[in-house]
Motif scaffolding. Structure first.
Motif: not given
Length: 320
Positions: A4-7, A110-121
């Motif tokens: 739920t954190e904002t990245i 700070m977002a981890q590598p690929g975290e935006f796509t992980l959240r999309a999944f």
């Protein structure tokens, strides 16, 4: 558990450029951006509609960092399925870091590598196959690999598997219904149709398994090993194909001691040509290591171009 954190992270390649995009995603993304963004028209981002762009400045304690465009995407109509804000700023590395650090101080993580796509999944915006295709699409460097990634990202494989799964579930329910009425001697499922479905599933799965190997080769470039005895023109051929002096060419036998690789795109498909050490009996320890590597490349290559001393000029022997 869905985070739920904002990245926050840079969504464009690192380094200086004309424009950079900084992305925020999470339940507080719009509110955090509102704390540092001053619109030229005095608007507050929290009151704006989704899929809108706003001109303004990033400001902290009266200090202006940059004039920016801010794009607002409200959940669930965003890439991640969460509230998303994208800040388009000038591409100075100093400006990028200052804005990111400011947002981190405001409470973003700070977002981890690929975290935006992980959240999309995780939020159901992409299935696993589509999520994997995102990385392949970014890494595609020729037309063939790009087309494969786009097909997978559009859900081509996923839709086919989902349709077969639904048909299987339908047949399973009909068979269970027969079992419930076994004493009535009634058939609800068409056995012929069921066998045809199983045959089709087997065919599709085999095709998908085979396509993985083909897709992997296309994505990484088709490896072609150029092999032969010393001084038969292997390095000359590589240089001619690449149109540059990539490998050293001389009249001395055994000049090439190690493998030399480079990629060439031909009609949208990547080919990875590998120049190898000449194959011969030798007492030279270093050359022997090079010859050992030659045989390793032969085993790994999809195609082997064998050049012999008797090969007429302009002709090659190709061994798949």
């Amino acid at each position: 558990m869905i985070p739920t954190e904002t990245i926050v992270a840079l969504a464009t390649p690192s380094g200086a450029g004309a424009i950079a995009i900084i992305r925020l995603s999470g339940k507080d993304a719009i509110a955090l951006a509102d704390k540092v963004f001053v619109s030229v028209s005095g608007k507050e981002l929290t009151n704006q509609k989704t899929h809108t762009i706003h001109l303004g400045h990033i400001v902290d304690n009266g200090k202006t960092y940059d004039q920016v465009l801010v794009s607002v995407f409200k959940n669930p109509h965003s890439y991640t399925g969460e509230d998303v804000v994208e800040i388009s700023c000038h591409g100075s590395t100093f400006i990028q870091q200052q804005i990111i650090q400011l947002l981190l101080r405001m409470g973003a993580k700070m977002a981890q590598p690929g975290e935006f796509t992980l959240r999309a999944f995780l939020n159901g915006k992409l299935d696993l196959s589509q999520a994997e295709a995102v990385a392949d699409l970014i890494a595609s460097d020729n037309e063939a690999s790009h087309q494969i990634a786009m097909q997978q990202m559009r859900g081509g494989f996923s839709n086919e598997i989902a349709q077969l799964r639904q048909e299987l579930l339908n047949f399973a329910s009909l068979i269970e219904l027969e079992l419930d009425f076994a004493e009535e001697d009634v058939e609800f499922a068409d056995r012929t149709q069921f066998n045809e479905l199983l045959t089709r599933i087997e065919f599709v799965l085999k095709r998908l398994i085979d396509s993985f190997a083909v897709g992997n080769v296309i994505k990484n470039g088709i490896p072609i090993a150029i092999v032969g005895e010393p001084n038969v023109g292997k390095s000359t051929l590589l240089n001619a194909l690449l149109n540059e002096e990539r490998a050293i060419v001389s009249d001395i036998a055994g000049t090439t001691r190690d493998t030399i690789e480079d990629e060439l795109v031909i009609e949208g498909i990547g080919f990875r040509f590998i120049d190898t050490a000449g194959i011969r009996e030798t007492t030279d320890h270093v050359e022997s290591i090079g010859i050992k590597k030659t045989f390793e490349k032969i085993e790994q290559a999809q195609v082997v171009l064998y050049i012999s001393p008797l090969t007429p000029k302009g002709e090659l022997n190709s061994m798949p």
